[in-house]
Design a protein around this motif. Structure first.
Motif, PDB file in Angstrom:
ATOM      1  N   ASP A  79      43.518  48.151  46.802  1.00 16.68           N
ATOM      2  CA  ASP A  79      44.223  46.943  46.352  1.00 16.68           C
ATOM      3  C   ASP A  79      43.722  46.492  44.982  1.00 16.68           C
ATOM      4  O   ASP A  79      44.498  45.983  44.165  1.00 16.68           O
ATOM      5  CB  ASP A  79      44.053  45.815  47.363  1.00 16.68           C
ATOM      6  N   ASP A  80      42.426  46.658  44.722  1.00 16.68           N
ATOM      7  CA  ASP A  80      41.874  46.315  43.403  1.00 16.68           C
ATOM      8  C   ASP A  80      42.551  47.153  42.316  1.00 16.68           C
ATOM      9  O   ASP A  80      42.931  46.638  41.259  1.00 16.68           O
ATOM     10  CB  ASP A  80      40.374  46.583  43.357  1.00 16.68           C
ATOM     11  N   ILE A  81      42.667  48.436  42.573  1.00 14.00           N
ATOM     12  CA  ILE A  81      43.255  49.346  41.585  1.00 14.00           C
ATOM     13  C   ILE A  81      44.727  49.043  41.388  1.00 14.00           C
ATOM     14  O   ILE A  81      45.239  49.055  40.260  1.00 14.00           O
ATOM     15  CB  ILE A  81      43.026  50.801  42.022  1.00 14.00           C
ATOM     16  N   ARG A  82      45.406  48.707  42.472  1.00 17.78           N
ATOM     17  CA  ARG A  82      46.821  48.343  42.385  1.00 17.78           C
ATOM     18  C   ARG A  82      46.992  47.028  41.618  1.00 17.78           C
ATOM     19  O   ARG A  82      47.893  46.888  40.776  1.00 17.78           O
ATOM     20  CB  ARG A  82      47.396  48.224  43.794  1.00 17.78           C
ATOM     21  N   LYS A  83      46.111  46.067  41.882  1.00 15.56           N
ATOM     22  CA  LYS A  83      46.143  44.778  41.180  1.00 15.56           C
ATOM     23  C   LYS A  83      45.910  44.980  39.681  1.00 15.56           C
ATOM     24  O   LYS A  83      46.609  44.383  38.848  1.00 15.56           O
ATOM     25  CB  LYS A  83      45.077  43.854  41.765  1.00 15.56           C
ATOM     26  N   PHE A  84      44.949  45.811  39.338  1.00 16.02           N
ATOM     27  CA  PHE A  84      44.665  46.092  37.939  1.00 16.02           C
ATOM     28  C   PHE A  84      45.886  46.702  37.263  1.00 16.02           C
ATOM     29  O   PHE A  84      46.246  46.312  36.141  1.00 16.02           O
ATOM     30  CB  PHE A  84      43.474  47.043  37.841  1.00 16.02           C
ATOM     31  N   ARG A  85      46.517  47.644  37.927  1.00 12.87           N
ATOM     32  CA  ARG A  85      47.707  48.293  37.358  1.00 12.87           C
ATOM     33  C   ARG A  85      48.804  47.269  37.078  1.00 12.87           C
ATOM     34  O   ARG A  85      49.463  47.334  36.031  1.00 12.87           O
ATOM     35  CB  ARG A  85      48.212  49.374  38.317  1.00 12.87           C
ATOM     36  N   GLN A  86      48.992  46.330  37.985  1.00 15.11           N
ATOM     37  CA  GLN A  86      50.023  45.313  37.787  1.00 15.11           C
ATOM     38  C   GLN A  86      49.657  44.355  36.654  1.00 15.11           C
ATOM     39  O   GLN A  86      50.497  44.009  35.818  1.00 15.11           O
ATOM     40  CB  GLN A  86      50.224  44.538  39.096  1.00 15.11           C
ATOM     41  N   MET A  87      48.385  43.946  36.614  1.00  9.93           N
ATOM     42  CA  MET A  87      47.966  42.978  35.609  1.00  9.93           C
ATOM     43  C   MET A  87      47.962  43.569  34.203  1.00  9.93           C
ATOM     44  O   MET A  87      48.274  42.868  33.233  1.00  9.93           O
ATOM     45  CB  MET A  87      46.576  42.435  35.945  1.00  9.93           C
ATOM     46  N   VAL A  88      47.618  44.842  34.072  1.00  9.59           N
ATOM     47  CA  VAL A  88      47.550  45.434  32.742  1.00  9.59           C
ATOM     48  C   VAL A  88      48.929  45.492  32.093  1.00  9.59           C
ATOM     49  O   VAL A  88      49.052  45.500  30.867  1.00  9.59           O
ATOM     50  CB  VAL A  88      46.903  46.833  32.805  1.00  9.59           C
ATOM     51  N   VAL A  89      49.973  45.453  32.913  1.00  4.63           N
ATOM     52  CA  VAL A  89      51.344  45.452  32.401  1.00  4.63           C
ATOM     53  C   VAL A  89      51.884  44.029  32.280  1.00  4.63           C
ATOM     54  O   VAL A  89      52.473  43.663  31.259  1.00  4.63           O
ATOM     55  CB  VAL A  89      52.264  46.286  33.319  1.00  4.63           C
ATOM     56  N   ASN A  90      51.672  43.214  33.318  1.00  3.82           N
ATOM     57  CA  ASN A  90      52.362  41.926  33.409  1.00  3.82           C
ATOM     58  C   ASN A  90      51.523  40.719  33.028  1.00  3.82           C
ATOM     59  O   ASN A  90      52.081  39.645  32.764  1.00  3.82           O
ATOM     60  CB  ASN A  90      52.874  41.728  34.850  1.00  3.82           C
ATOM     61  N   ASN A  91      50.202  40.863  33.008  1.00  4.63           N
ATOM     62  CA  ASN A  91      49.351  39.700  32.734  1.00  4.63           C
ATOM     63  C   ASN A  91      48.101  40.147  31.987  1.00  4.63           C
ATOM     64  O   ASN A  91      46.966  39.852  32.384  1.00  4.63           O
ATOM     65  CB  ASN A  91      48.973  39.019  34.057  1.00  4.63           C
ATOM     66  N   PHE A  92      48.310  40.845  30.892  1.00  6.27           N
ATOM     67  CA  PHE A  92      47.225  41.519  30.185  1.00  6.27           C
ATOM     68  C   PHE A  92      46.183  40.549  29.633  1.00  6.27           C
ATOM     69  O   PHE A  92      44.977  40.787  29.745  1.00  6.27           O
ATOM     70  CB  PHE A  92      47.800  42.368  29.049  1.00  6.27           C
ATOM     71  N   GLU A  93      46.610  39.447  29.046  1.00 11.91           N
ATOM     72  CA  GLU A  93      45.676  38.509  28.445  1.00 11.91           C
ATOM     73  C   GLU A  93      44.749  37.898  29.489  1.00 11.91           C
ATOM     74  O   GLU A  93      43.553  37.698  29.242  1.00 11.91           O
ATOM     75  CB  GLU A  93      46.430  37.407  27.692  1.00 11.91           C
ATOM     76  N   LYS A  94      45.280  37.590  30.648  1.00 10.68           N
ATOM     77  CA  LYS A  94      44.436  37.052  31.723  1.00 10.68           C
ATOM     78  C   LYS A  94      43.470  38.115  32.223  1.00 10.68           C
ATOM     79  O   LYS A  94      42.307  37.824  32.536  1.00 10.68           O
ATOM     80  CB  LYS A  94      45.305  36.548  32.871  1.00 10.68           C
ATOM     81  N   LEU A  95      43.941  39.358  32.296  1.00  6.83           N
ATOM     82  CA  LEU A  95      43.093  40.451  32.762  1.00  6.83           C
ATOM     83  C   LEU A  95      41.866  40.622  31.885  1.00  6.83           C
ATOM     84  O   LEU A  95      40.745  40.749  32.394  1.00  6.83           O
ATOM     85  CB  LEU A  95      43.895  41.761  32.789  1.00  6.83           C
ATOM     86  N   SER A 127      34.685  46.133  35.547  1.00 10.92           N
ATOM     87  CA  SER A 127      34.256  45.119  34.568  1.00 10.92           C
ATOM     88  C   SER A 127      35.185  43.916  34.550  1.00 10.92           C
ATOM     89  O   SER A 127      34.727  42.756  34.494  1.00 10.92           O
ATOM     90  CB  SER A 127      34.193  45.742  33.171  1.00 10.92           C
ATOM     91  N   TYR A 128      36.495  44.146  34.586  1.00  6.90           N
ATOM     92  CA  TYR A 128      37.454  43.051  34.500  1.00  6.90           C
ATOM     93  C   TYR A 128      37.610  42.303  35.821  1.00  6.90           C
ATOM     94  O   TYR A 128      37.767  41.083  35.822  1.00  6.90           O
ATOM     95  CB  TYR A 128      38.817  43.581  34.059  1.00  6.90           C
ATOM     96  N   LEU A 129      37.577  43.015  36.936  1.00  8.82           N
ATOM     97  CA  LEU A 129      37.805  42.357  38.224  1.00  8.82           C
ATOM     98  C   LEU A 129      36.539  41.780  38.833  1.00  8.82           C
ATOM     99  O   LEU A 129      36.598  40.817  39.598  1.00  8.82           O
ATOM    100  CB  LEU A 129      38.454  43.339  39.205  1.00  8.82           C
ATOM    101  N   TYR A 130      35.387  42.371  38.495  1.00 10.82           N
ATOM    102  CA  TYR A 130      34.124  41.899  39.072  1.00 10.82           C
ATOM    103  C   TYR A 130      33.057  41.708  37.984  1.00 10.82           C
ATOM    104  O   TYR A 130      31.987  42.327  38.028  1.00 10.82           O
ATOM    105  CB  TYR A 130      33.622  42.888  40.127  1.00 10.82           C
ATOM    106  N   PRO A 131      33.298  40.842  37.006  1.00  9.77           N
ATOM    107  CA  PRO A 131      32.325  40.652  35.922  1.00  9.77           C
ATOM    108  C   PRO A 131      30.983  40.134  36.412  1.00  9.77           C
ATOM    109  O   PRO A 131      29.949  40.388  35.793  1.00  9.77           O
ATOM    110  CB  PRO A 131      33.021  39.646  35.000  1.00  9.77           C
ATOM    111  N   GLU A 132      30.998  39.414  37.539  1.00 10.73           N
ATOM    112  CA  GLU A 132      29.752  38.864  38.072  1.00 10.73           C
ATOM    113  C   GLU A 132      28.818  39.942  38.627  1.00 10.73           C
ATOM    114  O   GLU A 132      27.638  39.699  38.865  1.00 10.73           O
ATOM    115  CB  GLU A 132      30.064  37.836  39.173  1.00 10.73           C
ATOM    116  N   LYS A 133      29.344  41.164  38.809  1.00 14.10           N
ATOM    117  CA  LYS A 133      28.543  42.262  39.363  1.00 14.10           C
ATOM    118  C   LYS A 133      28.058  43.223  38.282  1.00 14.10           C
ATOM    119  O   LYS A 133      27.702  44.357  38.570  1.00 14.10           O
ATOM    120  CB  LYS A 133      29.357  43.021  40.411  1.00 14.10           C
ATOM    121  N   VAL A 134      28.010  42.754  37.041  1.00 15.42           N
ATOM    122  CA  VAL A 134      27.695  43.613  35.901  1.00 15.42           C
ATOM    123  C   VAL A 134      26.349  44.309  36.042  1.00 15.42           C
ATOM    124  O   VAL A 134      26.171  45.424  35.533  1.00 15.42           O
ATOM    125  CB  VAL A 134      27.754  42.797  34.588  1.00 15.42           C
TER     126      VAL A 134
END
Length: 263
Positions: free
Chosen positions: A157-173, A140-147
């Motif tokens: 890499d998507d899962i790794r990116k999500f893990r990093q963003m949920v800690v370091n860039n939560f508001e953007k995520l 949902s967060y990484l591919y909202p256009e594919k709802v």
């Protein structure tokens, strides 16, 4: 589960036959039913499924055309992992993150490695269907256009990116850019879906789910072949669909056998 008698009484309809029983599905059987109801039949014997729920993680794969099923089960899910982390009394959010990573590294990773080592089909199949709330959130967060798509391919890499963003860039995520979506109906559906996600999981839950799922995926990909991962949109009703499909098939088989026997 602690008040089973009361629960059965509460869910049993009135005026049922004397032999009526409430049947309980184990997590292992739920994994099998989820495969039956989620994975397309033509891919059933070449793929596997992992469902990361709130209370546990289950799944597995059909080993061959004989329909024998090899189940996968871990007593860890997104919310149970949160409870395990909080039992360590982390003093802050950063401490919560460090505790989650430490628990994965010191204990959970070996549990996963041992279990996957006994599941050849999870190791040697190149396609894995991933379901559960944390997977829904990532898609949902990484591919909202594919709802509106029934299947979304996710990468390690998507899962790794999500893990990093949920800690370091939560508001953007949690506020993905929808400006590039040109279809107004898709924008509307994406906003509704994102609102549901935001109302379902807080940041700590997403951290726990991401650490657990990322660890699983890394371990799966530690051996060849490198896997491709698919999120099925309707997986949350997959085991129910599988239960119905199996019941219908068994009823059809029984009636054919009775007909052949002349009854």
């Amino acid at each position: 589960k602690n008040k089973l008698t009361e629960f059965v009484t509460a869910v049993t309809p009135a005026n049922v036959p004397a032999n009526f029983q409430v049947r309980f599905v184990s997590p292992q059987e739920e994994g099998e039913l989820a495969v039956l109801g989620t994975v397309p039949p033509k891919r059933r014997f070449t793929t596997s499924l992992i469902d990361v729920g709130s209370g546990n993680t289950k799944g597995g794969y059909f080993m061959d055309m004989s329909q024998s099923f090899d189940p996968l089960y871990f007593a860890v899910g997104t919310r149970t992992f949160v409870k395990l982390i909080k039992a360590k009394n982390p003093a802050s959010f950063n401490d919560f993150v460090r505790t989650a990573e430490t628990m994965w590294r010191d204990s959970l990773s070996q549990t996963v490695k041992d279990e996957l080592g006994r599941r050849a089909g999870l190791r040697n199949r190149s396609a894995v269907y991933l379901s559960g709330g944390i997977v829904w959130t990532i898609a949902s967060y990484l591919y909202p256009e594919k709802v509106n798509e029934n299947y979304i391919e996710l990468t390690a890499d998507d899962i790794r990116k999500f893990r990093q963003m949920v800690v370091n860039n939560f508001e953007k995520l949690i506020q993905p850019d929808l400006s590039k979506i040109t279809n107004d109906n898709i924008v509307l559906e994406a906003r509704k879906n994102l609102s549901r996600v935001q109302n379902t999981y807080d940041q700590e839950s997403l951290v726990a789910g991401a650490v657990w799922l990322d660890g699983l995926i890394r371990e799966l990909n530690s051996t060849q072949p490198v896997k491709r991962f698919y999120y099925p949109k309707y997986a949350y009703v997959g085991w129910i669909s599988g239960y119905i499909a199996r019941a219908v098939a068994e009823d059809y088989k029984r009636k054919n056998e009775e007909t052949a026997a002349g009854r």
